[in-house]
Motif scaffolding. Structure first.
Motif, PDB file in Angstrom:
ATOM      1  N   ARG A  91       5.113  -7.688  -1.612  1.00 41.48           N
ATOM      2  CA  ARG A  91       4.182  -7.960  -2.720  1.00 41.48           C
ATOM      3  C   ARG A  91       2.877  -8.546  -2.199  1.00 41.48           C
ATOM      4  O   ARG A  91       1.784  -8.124  -2.605  1.00 41.48           O
ATOM      5  CB  ARG A  91       4.870  -8.922  -3.708  1.00 41.48           C
ATOM      6  N   GLU A  94       0.797  -5.868  -0.420  1.00 37.23           N
ATOM      7  CA  GLU A  94       0.099  -4.981  -1.353  1.00 37.23           C
ATOM      8  C   GLU A  94      -1.161  -5.658  -1.905  1.00 37.23           C
ATOM      9  O   GLU A  94      -2.228  -5.050  -1.986  1.00 37.23           O
ATOM     10  CB  GLU A  94       1.043  -4.572  -2.494  1.00 37.23           C
ATOM     11  N   ASP A  98      -4.968  -4.486  -1.041  1.00 38.93           N
ATOM     12  CA  ASP A  98      -5.791  -4.195  -2.198  1.00 38.93           C
ATOM     13  C   ASP A  98      -7.106  -4.979  -2.171  1.00 38.93           C
ATOM     14  O   ASP A  98      -8.141  -4.491  -2.621  1.00 38.93           O
ATOM     15  CB  ASP A  98      -4.986  -4.556  -3.462  1.00 38.93           C
ATOM     16  N   ILE A 136       4.319  -0.858   5.209  1.00 37.99           N
ATOM     17  CA  ILE A 136       3.251  -0.728   4.213  1.00 37.99           C
ATOM     18  C   ILE A 136       1.877  -0.811   4.868  1.00 37.99           C
ATOM     19  O   ILE A 136       0.964  -0.051   4.540  1.00 37.99           O
ATOM     20  CB  ILE A 136       3.409  -1.843   3.148  1.00 37.99           C
TER      21      ILE A 136
END
Lengths: 326, 326
Positions: A91, A94, A98, A136
């Motif tokens: 989380r 991300e 972002d 990721i």
């Protein structure tokens, strides 16, 4: 006789600022978002090579950094400066990607006890979680650095075997392809002989991996450890503006080595830190007002080596009286 | 690559305590005579090579040390330990010799401005006065050490030329026959490259003179300077228990390097300091009660490197919950 570590002869040392994350996260008061952004911008202008801007953690866990997105989005990005963010999980990764983090900094401990006490996971669980983060980051094309806490000793377990440090480094560098590794002296247990050995060992095994040393000055050995690391081939150091950032295992003790103290010392020795010390010191002098208390920096207290003091007001009279005695 | 300064390999380093003089003289409260004697005795037992016990100065000028005679007379003298006393003039020398000082420590500054501001004399006048002191010491068969303040820079003048330092050293060593010289970094302006150069220069010119380095940690370079000096051939250092002793030119800044921090670091690097660190730390822990305030020592705050901390009380529960997550 002797070494040339005392004479930098223009060698480049990369200074990385961690005060905005490692320092501010332990401050009881919330530093306003605009002040944080201004601080990061000042650090960029001062010439730091990398800035750990913030952490994408739970706002409940660390309310001091609850404005991570806004800070990372709104800073002015200077060319060549790497803007890093700590992320503990998918989380966080991300969110950081972002907000355009240049690099994700992943943390686990080389000590099982410290990892459990601090992160509430076994080291194996941390590695699993950080493997997912790493995947990721790879997808997003964002670089990964791994910070290995307690690489120089654990405050609960004592010495951490070198082979344990190598094992975890190997997993992150070879299995996950991390761009960099930071060996962290989380509670100030590192000493120069040990530092030199660990740096040499790392450089031998992973010569192409970006190696950072993260020292605390808890027992007064911070600068000596930096110099031992340089002598063994390191050229990249974390430090914290004003020496911000405490040590939970030693109340009242100093935490991170102080950015302006390290830069001041290295510049006197002829190293090229790329940092404008005057700008860095200006930012450090503004810190006490930001955090509401004095900071550990001895350079803030004492000034630079050649920041001279005026003669006493009655100096001429003193001299005349002295000379009159013959 | 690199040096072996990070690995002491059993080399002997002589640690000299100055806290009882340099530290206590700036304390606003008077430490009771019995406590001073107990402190010196504890330092003797801990294995310091030399102790600057007190100063024979005017009791009006430095009331904190008005009990110099009694302290020097009543301490227990350990074999091999040198008991030194600072003396500014002939009267002080007579008192110190009468109280059986092993060594007289004479002080002047390498900087004319600092000498005038601090001692109210020109350097030439200081040399004349100290020549008379030296003659008295020679008659009495008492050794003389000369401490040259501002050898690494003057807070009012800035850099002090190396040749100025050599000039004054030559007068004391060659003309007056001083046994030892202390190069003092009075306000923490020394940096490692400079230290290495000055130590090498001194050892080349006066290889048989006892050379002491006296560093302040004002700008965080104390231990690094000690190591640079060792790398250049020095083996004798002043330090102050608890880091006692301020710096009048930098309020709030650290003064003398801290005895227990230097001993702790040097022992970790394998040097033989002859000091029992546990006893030294016990004495340091008693200091705050003696002087009525906390001391700068980071080792008093943080403990030794392997003074471990207990696991969190709920550690087993943390681990069980972690493992239950699989």
């Amino acid at each position: 006789m002797g070494t040339n570590v005392w004479n930098g002869a223009g060698r480049r040392i990369h200074m990385q600022e961690v005060g905005t994350r490692d320092g501010l996260q332990v401050e009881p008061c919330f530093v306003p978002t605009g002040d944080k952004i201004a601080l990061v911008n000042a650090l960029s202008r001062a010439g730091l090579a990398k800035i750990e801007v913030t952490a994408f953690v739970s706002p409940q866990a660390i309310p001091a950094l609850r404005d991570a997105e806004q800070v990372l989005r709104e800073i002015e990005r200077a060319p060549g400066v790497v803007y890093s963010a700590l992320v503990p999980n998918v989380r966080g990764a991300e969110r950081a990607i972002d907000a355009r983090a240049d690099e994700l900094n992943l943390v686990m401990s080389a000590s099982e006890s410290h990892n459990l006490a601090n992160l509430r996971m076994t080291r194996a669980q941390s590695f699993q979680a950080l493997s997912a983060v790493s995947a990721i980051a790879r997808q997003a094309g964002t670089a990964v650095n791994v910070s290995l806490s307690c690489s120089f000793g654990c405050p609960m377990e004592g010495d951490v075997p070198q082979d344990t440090v190598w094992d975890w480094c190997a997993r992150y560098v070879e299995a996950l392809g991390a761009r960099g590794v930071t060996l962290c002296d989380t509670t100030g247990m590192a000493y120069p002989g040990q530092v030199a050995a660990l740096v040499r060992g790392f450089k031998r095994r992973w010569p192409d991996t970006e190696l950072t040393l993260h020292f605390h000055n808890t027992r007064g050995m911070g600068l000596a450890n930096v110099l031992a690391a340089i002598d063994a081939g390191a050229d990249r150091f974390d430090a914290s503006l004003g020496g911000l950032g405490g040590c939970p295992y030693a109340p009242g003790a100093t935490g991170n080595v102080c950015s302006e103290e390290i830069v001041h010392a290295l510049q006197l020795m002829g190293y090229d830190t790329g940092v404008d010390l005057e700008q860095l010191l200006e930012a450090a002098h503004r810190l006490p007002a930001l955090v509401g208390h004095a900071v550990p920096s001895q350079l803030v207290a004492a000034g630079r080596r050649l920041d001279l003091h005026p003669l006493p007001a009655d100096f001429d009279a003193i001299r005349e009286r002295a000379l009159a005695r013959g």
